[in-house]
Design an enzyme around this catalytic site. Structure first.
Site, PDB file in Angstrom:
ATOM      1  N   ARG A  29       0.819  -1.215   0.000  1.00 25.06           N
ATOM      2  CA  ARG A  29       0.000   0.000   0.000  1.00 25.06           C
ATOM      3  C   ARG A  29       0.856   1.270   0.000  1.00 25.06           C
ATOM      4  NH1 ARG A  29      -4.063  -1.230   4.707  1.00 25.06           N
ATOM      5  NH2 ARG A  29      -2.101  -2.037   5.509  1.00 25.06           N
ATOM      6  N   ASN A  47      -6.799  -2.773   1.294  1.00 24.63           N
ATOM      7  CA  ASN A  47      -6.626  -4.232   1.446  1.00 24.63           C
ATOM      8  C   ASN A  47      -7.994  -4.878   1.535  1.00 24.63           C
ATOM      9  OD1 ASN A  47      -3.888  -4.368   1.518  1.00 24.63           O
ATOM     10  ND2 ASN A  47      -3.707  -4.758   3.717  1.00 24.63           N
TER      11      ASN A  47
END
Ligand SMILES: [Zn+2]
Ligand SMILES: [Zn+2]
Length: 781
Positions: A29, A47
């Site tokens: 990320r 996620n």
């Protein structure tokens, strides 16, 4: 990408991306965040239970560049298996954000393995001005615990055993700062807020959490010959000074482990090179992020206690994998002024699973360890150290656990969810879903209640983690295996029994995506055949559905079944009796055996009393080792074969001459080694060098494998050969067979994703079950 033809490069656009693979817990990320910033894109990254979802918005040209750069520069530990793109409606966002994880999706993401300490974190722990100086739980997005602490997905702190620790303001700041190495590092911690070490029994002078004092104290205890149990990453480890014979032999006695080699841990690559011969690829394996135990050849001058690996020229060596290990070596160096190698072995009693809980360790290891180092971070998943061996240009797994589990093998087939229960020894289980197979970590020999519990626990936890509900159970044919018995107790679910050696070959085929029939050479110690005899020297014509036994070692009878595994001289006697019938000659190594025992075995074999017929190649190794006089008895399976390989390698011959053997061309071809046994015993009686005989024996096996494969090719025109089964952990056998088969025009495959030994059985069972179900669906059966 054709998608972009639909866009006007001057107009803003918005794209959604769905990614699957190893994209959680590996700094993915932050990577996306920074990439989006660089391209001046707005949107978000998230996620999910299935992987990562990204939406990005901005100029079409920037989007184009973003999407092309994305797969090319992913973090080192990430892996993208699937990427889906779609153009969606522009919403006019200003910023790019990392959104809270979404748990609603019921699919699955891949869980990263535990990763060794990175250089930047190592530097933090060594820097006296850094707040993490001497802190043994230091980690970042590039390193640290993963699989061992994950309870559920998505991989976020609340679903790990780090949930119990709340971050201090400093750690929180790092965690929220996209430019920081610890941005969204889920196990992020420091001495203020994170896990702490403690000593047991405690000492008044050293408070819990003073890691420098604790590690220094432990180092002093190790130097004075004490045995320490300490909580590592995936379980407790037992450590002692590997240069002190008294300490190592005490550990052996207390652990009830007579001769099986201990692994050692050394401070760094230089220390490894001082003790052992390290090839460039072995060096790479030692330093890899998995930090496995690498089997290395010891140097003659190596300063190690003899009982580290008695009678075995190789030693398993690993480098520190966590800051805790690294700092202990630092403490040792500060005290002793030099690097000290440590025995580092699983914290268990012989063959039980490795202990993970503080109380469990204290209870089970009370008579083994002099003192304990605990910490308060729970280990959710037990993962032992992995073991690899480098053979030529390949790093081959011997035991697949920490650093490797739970990485899946891509099968490219099988939407069905299968549970494969594995074998009895070196047990693993394997689950399938959406074209992936997930072999579990190594669990050990299913011989006791504790290991079976571990099996049950692993099954439950992996099913939960990957959202798998098996519809089918695959298992071995052997009714005595606890894994088979467990499988058969599960009702209301379809069972698919799989022959042991077929599973060995299928594991190799699955990994290499071989779909057409192959010649499978499955050589190992023991596996139940379809004719209820014990197989182990098999040549199969196999695909993932079925197999035919094309050839095998000529069957001999063993006196006393399992006892013969511990007493190779019995196997040797069987081969001698089989070869000479009336008056088998006695090799000098038999002289030490009590006469009445050989007489009993003689009677048993002649009258077929309590004998077991077997075509096992593993037993042939034992027989030859006993004949030559290397091992009349052994304390663990495979010990004689390992010793035989080692002395054959010592012969250092380029082309040792094979012994004679016959190929009996019957309904099923049989390899008859009686001529070899006759030639061998003659050499034994005339005192030929052992190295020479061992080398010629290996050459004979290679020659036999190639001759049988050629013979099978003549009639079947199959040109692909899979080499699998525990015997192919033998370097001389694998290398020799591979090279000679290749020289004969064969394509040669062997397992690399899972071990060639029984640790690979579950993957083969799973692949066979998937293929069986697939073809039945197609044919409407
Ligand atoms: Zn790090
Ligand atoms: Zn903190």
């Amino acid at each position: 990408m054709n998608l972009f033809h639909a866009l006007d490069s001057r107009q803003p656009a918005r794209i959604s991306l769905t990614l699957r693979g190893i994209v959680q817990g590996v700094g993915f990320r932050p990577y996306i965040y920074n990439l989006a910033q660089r391209h001046q894109l707005s949107g978000y990254v998230l996620n999910t239970g299935a992987g990562v979802t990204i939406e990005v918005e901005g100029a079409a040209a920037s989007l184009h560049s973003f999407i092309h750069t994305l797969p090319a520069q992913i973090p080192p530990l990430a892996r993208i298996d699937d990427l889906q793109l779609a153009i969606i409606e522009v919403i006019g966002e200003r910023n790019f954000v990392i959104r809270e994880s979404d748990r609603s999706q019921s699919s699955f993401a891949l869980v990263p393995s535990d990763i060794c300490l990175c250089d930047a974190c190592l530097a933090d722990t060594r820097d006296s001005t850094n707040r993490r100086n001497w802190y043994p739980f230091t980690n970042c997005t590039n390193c640290g615990p993963r699989y061992s602490i994950v309870i559920d997905l998505p991989y976020d702190r609340p679903f790990t055993t780090m949930a119990e620790f709340s971050m201090c303001p400093d750690c929180r700041r790092e965690y929220n700062d996209p430019t920081n190495r610890r941005f969204h590092a889920e196990p992020n911690a420091c001495p203020v807020c994170g896990p702490k070490l403690s000593l047991s029994p405690a000492t008044a002078e050293i408070p819990d959490g003073d890691s420098r004092a604790i590690l220094t104290y432990i180092a002093r205890q190790l130097i004075s010959g004490r045995i320490i149990a300490w909580k590592g990453l995936g379980g407790y480890q037992l450590a002692c000074d590997a240069t002190r014979e008294d300490a190592v032999s005490t550990l052996r006695r207390r652990k009830h482990r007579s001769e099986k080699p201990f692994a050692i841990m050394v401070a760094g690559i230089t220390a490894a090179e001082q003790l052992c011969v390290v090839s460039p690829l072995e060096r790479t394996a030692l330093l890899s992020s998995q930090r496995p135990i690498v089997l290395l050849r010891r140097k003659t001058a190596a300063n190690l206690a003899a009982s580290v690996s008695p009678g075995n020229p190789t030693t398993g060596v690993m480098l520190p994998s966590t800051p805790m290990h690294d700092l202990l070596f630092l403490a040792l160096r500060e005290l002793a002024g030099a690097s000290i190698p440590l025995v580092m072995t699983s914290g268990n009693l012989s063959e039980e699973p490795i202990a993970v809980d503080n109380d469990e360790a204290e209870a089970k290891l009370a008579d083994v360890a002099d003192l304990f180092v605990h910490h308060n971070r729970r280990i959710h998943t037990r993962v032992d150290d992995s073991v690899v061996r480098v053979i030529d240009d390949e790093v081959l797994p011997i035991r697949r656990a920490r650093g490797f589990a739970p990485q899946p093998v891509w099968l490219g087939m099988g939407e069905v969810q299968v549970l494969a229960c594995g074998a009895q020894q070196k047990n693993t289980l394997c689950l399938t879903k959406s074209g992936f197979a997930f072999p579990s970590q190594h669990m050990g020999d299913l011989e006791n209640y504790e290991t079976l519990e571990f099996f049950e626990q692993t099954r439950k936890r992996m099913c939960r983690l990957f959202h798998i509900e098996p519809e089918v159970i695959a298992h071995d044919l052997h009714p005595g295996y606890l894994s088979t018995q467990w499988a058969l107790r599960q009702s209301g679910i379809r069972h698919i029994p799989v022959q042991h050696h077929h599973a060995h070959i299928a594991a190799c085929m699955a990994e290499h995506q071989l779909r057409n029939p192959v010649i499978g050479v499955a050589w190992d110690g023991t596996g139940l055949g379809t004719d209820n005899t014990i197989w182990g020297g098999e040549f199969l014509i196999a695909d993932l559905r079925s197999f035919q036994r094309a050839a095998h070692l000529r069957t001999v009878h063993l006196a006393g079944g399992d006892t013969a595994v511990r007493e190779p001289w019995r196997v040797a006697y069987s081969y001698l009796l089989d070869t000479f019938i009336d008056q088998p000659p006695a090799p000098p190594s038999f002289a030490q055996l009590p006469q009445e025992r050989t007489r009993v075995v003689d009677t048993m074999l002649r009258q077929h009393l309590h004998t077991v017929p077997t075509s096992s190649a593993g037993r042939l190794f034992d027989a030859v080792a006993a004949l030559i006089g290397i091992h009349a008895t052994v304390s663990y399976e495979g010990q004689a074969a390992v010793a035989l390989e080692a002395i054959a390698a010592d012969a250092n011959l380029t082309e040792p001459e094979p012994y004679p053997f016959n190929l009996i061309d019957d309904a099923s071809m049989q390899l008859d080694f009686r001529p070899m046994i006759a030639a061998l015993i003659e050499e034994v009686l005339s005192n030929e060098p052992k190295q020479l005989m061992a080398a010629r024996f290996h050459a004979t096996l290679v020659c036999a494998i190639v001759r049988v494969c050629r013979k099978i090719r003549e009639t079947t025109h199959i040109n692909q050969v899979c080499l699998s089964g525990g015997c192919f952990q033998n370097q001389l056998l694998l290398r020799g067979s591979r090279n000679t088969l290749r020289a004969s025009g064969f394509e040669v495959y062997f397992p690399r994703a899972v071990p060639a030994n029984d640790g690979g059985i579950s993957l083969g069972q799973a692949a066979i079950a998937c293929e069986t179900l697939r073809t039945q669906t197609i044919s409407g059966a």
